[in-house]
Design a protein around this motif. Sequence first.
Motif, short mmCIF file in Angstrom:
data_model
loop_
_atom_site.label_atom_id
_atom_site.label_comp_id
_atom_site.label_asym_id
_atom_site.label_seq_id
_atom_site.Cartn_x
_atom_site.Cartn_y
_atom_site.Cartn_z
N ARG A 38 -6.09 -6.24 3.39
CA ARG A 38 -5.37 -7.26 4.16
C ARG A 38 -3.92 -6.87 4.38
NH1 ARG A 38 -6.54 -12.29 0.39
NH2 ARG A 38 -5.93 -10.66 -1.09
N HIS A 39 -3.39 -5.93 3.61
CA HIS A 39 -2.00 -5.48 3.75
C HIS A 39 -1.94 -4.21 4.57
CE1 HIS A 39 -0.37 -8.37 0.78
NE2 HIS A 39 -1.53 -8.19 0.16
N ASP A 40 -0.74 -3.98 5.13
CA ASP A 40 -0.53 -2.75 5.88
C ASP A 40 -0.56 -1.56 4.93
OD1 ASP A 40 -0.27 -4.22 8.17
OD2 ASP A 40 1.93 -4.36 8.04
N GLY A 41 -0.95 -0.44 5.45
CA GLY A 41 -0.99 0.77 4.64
C GLY A 41 -2.23 1.59 4.95
N TYR A 42 -2.20 2.82 4.45
CA TYR A 42 -3.30 3.75 4.73
C TYR A 42 -3.87 4.37 3.46
CZ TYR A 42 -1.32 3.21 9.37
OH TYR A 42 -0.84 2.68 10.55
N GLY A 43 -3.46 3.86 2.31
CA GLY A 43 -4.01 4.37 1.05
C GLY A 43 -3.54 5.75 0.67
N LEU A 44 -2.31 6.13 1.12
CA LEU A 44 -1.78 7.46 0.81
C LEU A 44 -0.62 7.43 -0.18
CD1 LEU A 44 -1.81 9.13 4.33
CD2 LEU A 44 -3.30 9.68 2.41
N GLY A 45 0.04 6.28 -0.32
CA GLY A 45 1.27 6.22 -1.10
C GLY A 45 1.11 6.63 -2.55
N LEU A 46 0.17 6.03 -3.26
CA LEU A 46 0.01 6.34 -4.68
C LEU A 46 -0.50 7.76 -4.88
CD1 LEU A 46 -1.49 3.01 -6.08
CD2 LEU A 46 0.87 3.84 -6.26
N TRP A 47 -1.36 8.23 -3.98
CA TRP A 47 -1.86 9.60 -4.12
C TRP A 47 -0.73 10.60 -3.93
CZ3 TRP A 47 -2.08 13.80 -0.76
CH2 TRP A 47 -2.86 14.88 -1.20
N ILE A 48 0.10 10.40 -2.89
CA ILE A 48 1.23 11.30 -2.65
C ILE A 48 2.21 11.24 -3.82
CG2 ILE A 48 3.24 11.69 -1.18
CD1 ILE A 48 1.54 10.86 1.20
N SER A 49 2.46 10.04 -4.34
CA SER A 49 3.38 9.91 -5.47
C SER A 49 2.87 10.67 -6.68
CB SER A 49 3.55 8.43 -5.83
OG SER A 49 4.10 7.71 -4.74
N GLN A 50 1.58 10.55 -6.97
CA GLN A 50 1.01 11.25 -8.11
C GLN A 50 1.13 12.76 -7.94
OE1 GLN A 50 -3.32 11.47 -8.56
NE2 GLN A 50 -3.10 10.75 -10.67
N GLN A 51 0.83 13.27 -6.75
CA GLN A 51 0.89 14.72 -6.53
C GLN A 51 2.32 15.24 -6.60
OE1 GLN A 51 -1.96 16.50 -6.32
NE2 GLN A 51 -2.97 14.54 -6.63
N MET A 52 3.27 14.49 -6.07
CA MET A 52 4.66 14.94 -6.12
C MET A 52 5.19 14.95 -7.55
SD MET A 52 6.53 13.33 -2.78
CE MET A 52 6.18 13.95 -1.13
N VAL A 53 4.89 13.91 -8.32
CA VAL A 53 5.34 13.87 -9.71
C VAL A 53 4.71 15.03 -10.50
CG1 VAL A 53 5.25 12.54 -11.85
CG2 VAL A 53 5.80 11.40 -9.70
N ARG A 54 3.45 15.31 -10.22
CA ARG A 54 2.79 16.43 -10.91
C ARG A 54 3.48 17.75 -10.59
NH1 ARG A 54 -0.79 20.08 -9.32
NH2 ARG A 54 -1.01 19.06 -7.28
N LEU A 55 3.86 17.96 -9.31
CA LEU A 55 4.56 19.19 -8.94
C LEU A 55 5.94 19.28 -9.59
CD1 LEU A 55 3.69 19.51 -5.14
CD2 LEU A 55 2.76 20.84 -7.04
N MET A 56 6.54 18.13 -9.90
CA MET A 56 7.85 18.12 -10.57
C MET A 56 7.72 18.13 -12.09
SD MET A 56 10.15 15.64 -8.08
CE MET A 56 8.95 14.31 -7.90
N GLN A 57 6.54 18.53 -12.60
CA GLN A 57 6.28 18.69 -14.02
C GLN A 57 6.30 17.36 -14.77
OE1 GLN A 57 5.35 21.70 -14.92
NE2 GLN A 57 5.86 22.47 -12.89
N GLY A 58 6.00 16.26 -14.09
CA GLY A 58 5.92 14.96 -14.74
C GLY A 58 4.50 14.44 -14.73
N SER A 59 4.33 13.25 -15.26
CA SER A 59 3.02 12.60 -15.26
C SER A 59 3.14 11.24 -14.60
CB SER A 59 2.49 12.45 -16.70
OG SER A 59 3.31 11.55 -17.44
N PHE A 60 2.08 10.88 -13.90
CA PHE A 60 2.05 9.62 -13.13
C PHE A 60 0.74 8.91 -13.44
CE2 PHE A 60 0.85 7.12 -9.46
CZ PHE A 60 2.02 6.46 -9.12
N THR A 61 0.83 7.67 -13.90
CA THR A 61 -0.37 6.89 -14.20
C THR A 61 -0.21 5.48 -13.66
OG1 THR A 61 0.55 6.26 -16.38
CG2 THR A 61 -0.92 8.17 -16.31
N VAL A 62 -1.33 4.90 -13.28
CA VAL A 62 -1.36 3.50 -12.86
C VAL A 62 -2.47 2.80 -13.64
CG1 VAL A 62 -0.44 3.94 -10.55
CG2 VAL A 62 -2.91 4.02 -10.92
#
Length: 448
Positions: A403-427
């Motif tokens: 029902r909200h705007d969006g394409y389902g890419l935000g959390l995936w991109i955030s996780q991949q970017m944090v991983r490339l910066m040697q961090g961890s991302f969890t939801v």
Amino acid sequence: MVGIWPIRSIRVKMGLVFGLTFFLGFAAAATYVFHEVKKVLIQQENRALMDRATRLSERVSLYPLVIPLPESGEVLALWYTTGDSSRRLYQSPQFPEHLSKTGAATVFQSDTLQLARVNRDAEGDYGNLTTIVGRSNRPLTRQLQNIGWLLISTLLLSMVISGLGAWWLSGWLLRPLQAIIQSARSVNLAGGVTPIPMPRTSDELQELAKTINDMLARIQQAVDTQHNFFAAASHELRTPLSILRTEIEVAQREAINDRERFFLASQLAELRRLSRLVDDLLAMSQLRAGTLQLRPEPIELDDLTLQLTERYHAVLKQRQLYLSVHLDDTAPSFRVGADEDKLTNVLLNLLDNATKYARPQTQVDLRLEVLDENVVWSLTNLTSGPVADPDRLTQEFYQADTRHDGYGLGLWISQQMVRLMQGSFTVTATQDSFRAEIRFKRNQDSVR
């Protein structure tokens, strides 16, 4: 094999089937052999006992009275019968008293004794002489028990040997298949598509490997086409979108009426939304292709967080949300090593996600603390209902609430970017709350 051990492994199933089949076949054969050996031994024992009774009976004489003595371990009884009268001539002390002295010549058993009865006419064909000889049946029973234990031990040893043989043989047969599985798993973990080794077995496994390689080739072609399209389309769209946004922003500052200003504001909002989509598609393409460039540098995460929350204050107020920011006062520093632009996009995406899906008139909690030499940035908000399938939230193109705007890419991109910066991302998500967490090593003045 990982993931299917132990019950569902083909190797274990083959071993179980082979072992069970061997056990049933060998058990049936051993039972048959035991019964045949038992029958032969009993027949031999009965024949020997009957021969012994016959020889002793032939040595008995009435005139003069001659009675042969039994050997050690034997019992002997002699009866002389004439008409209706019967007279006992001899009986060993261990001889069973309850045995009948009459009857046909035969071999029979009494308690622990194996007995043989022989009848013959007395001298002069006057009367009848009955001879009964007995021996203990314990030696025969003990011999049969030893044979039985020998067969059982052989069965167990054969089962172990056959199980080990089946385990080795199944492993040898499934080795090419295991190699295919390991290669396919490495392809999945690496995120790339590379052919798996082709076994030279000229059987179904070689055909399976060839089929999988053909499928991987088609997948690689589709992935390359997708990446090229996203990259080309994103690059081509960014320039005209930037021009349109600039022209609309300039037009808003002109002296126009309220209706036109409202119309331009609506167009500008749509252009910004379209620009975010283009940026997300470009980031996704770069992440998939491994071409995303990072510029790591030391960042004070507390200062960056306060700057972003200040920028988001108006949006939070507009959506009737209250932001609570908690900074760990005991932490000496919140310095991390990361790409500031990329990390800013990640944090803004999480703030936007929280304000978009948070329940109105509730509090959004933002915490920044140091735990075990890790700088932990977390954002928690209440939701209007349970999140469906929270494990898929970090998958690309997955939307928990359409029902909200969006394409389902935000959390995936955030996780991949944090991983490339040697961090961890969890939801994580519960019945009525959602939490996003980022962890970086503290005091990273340089990034590997």
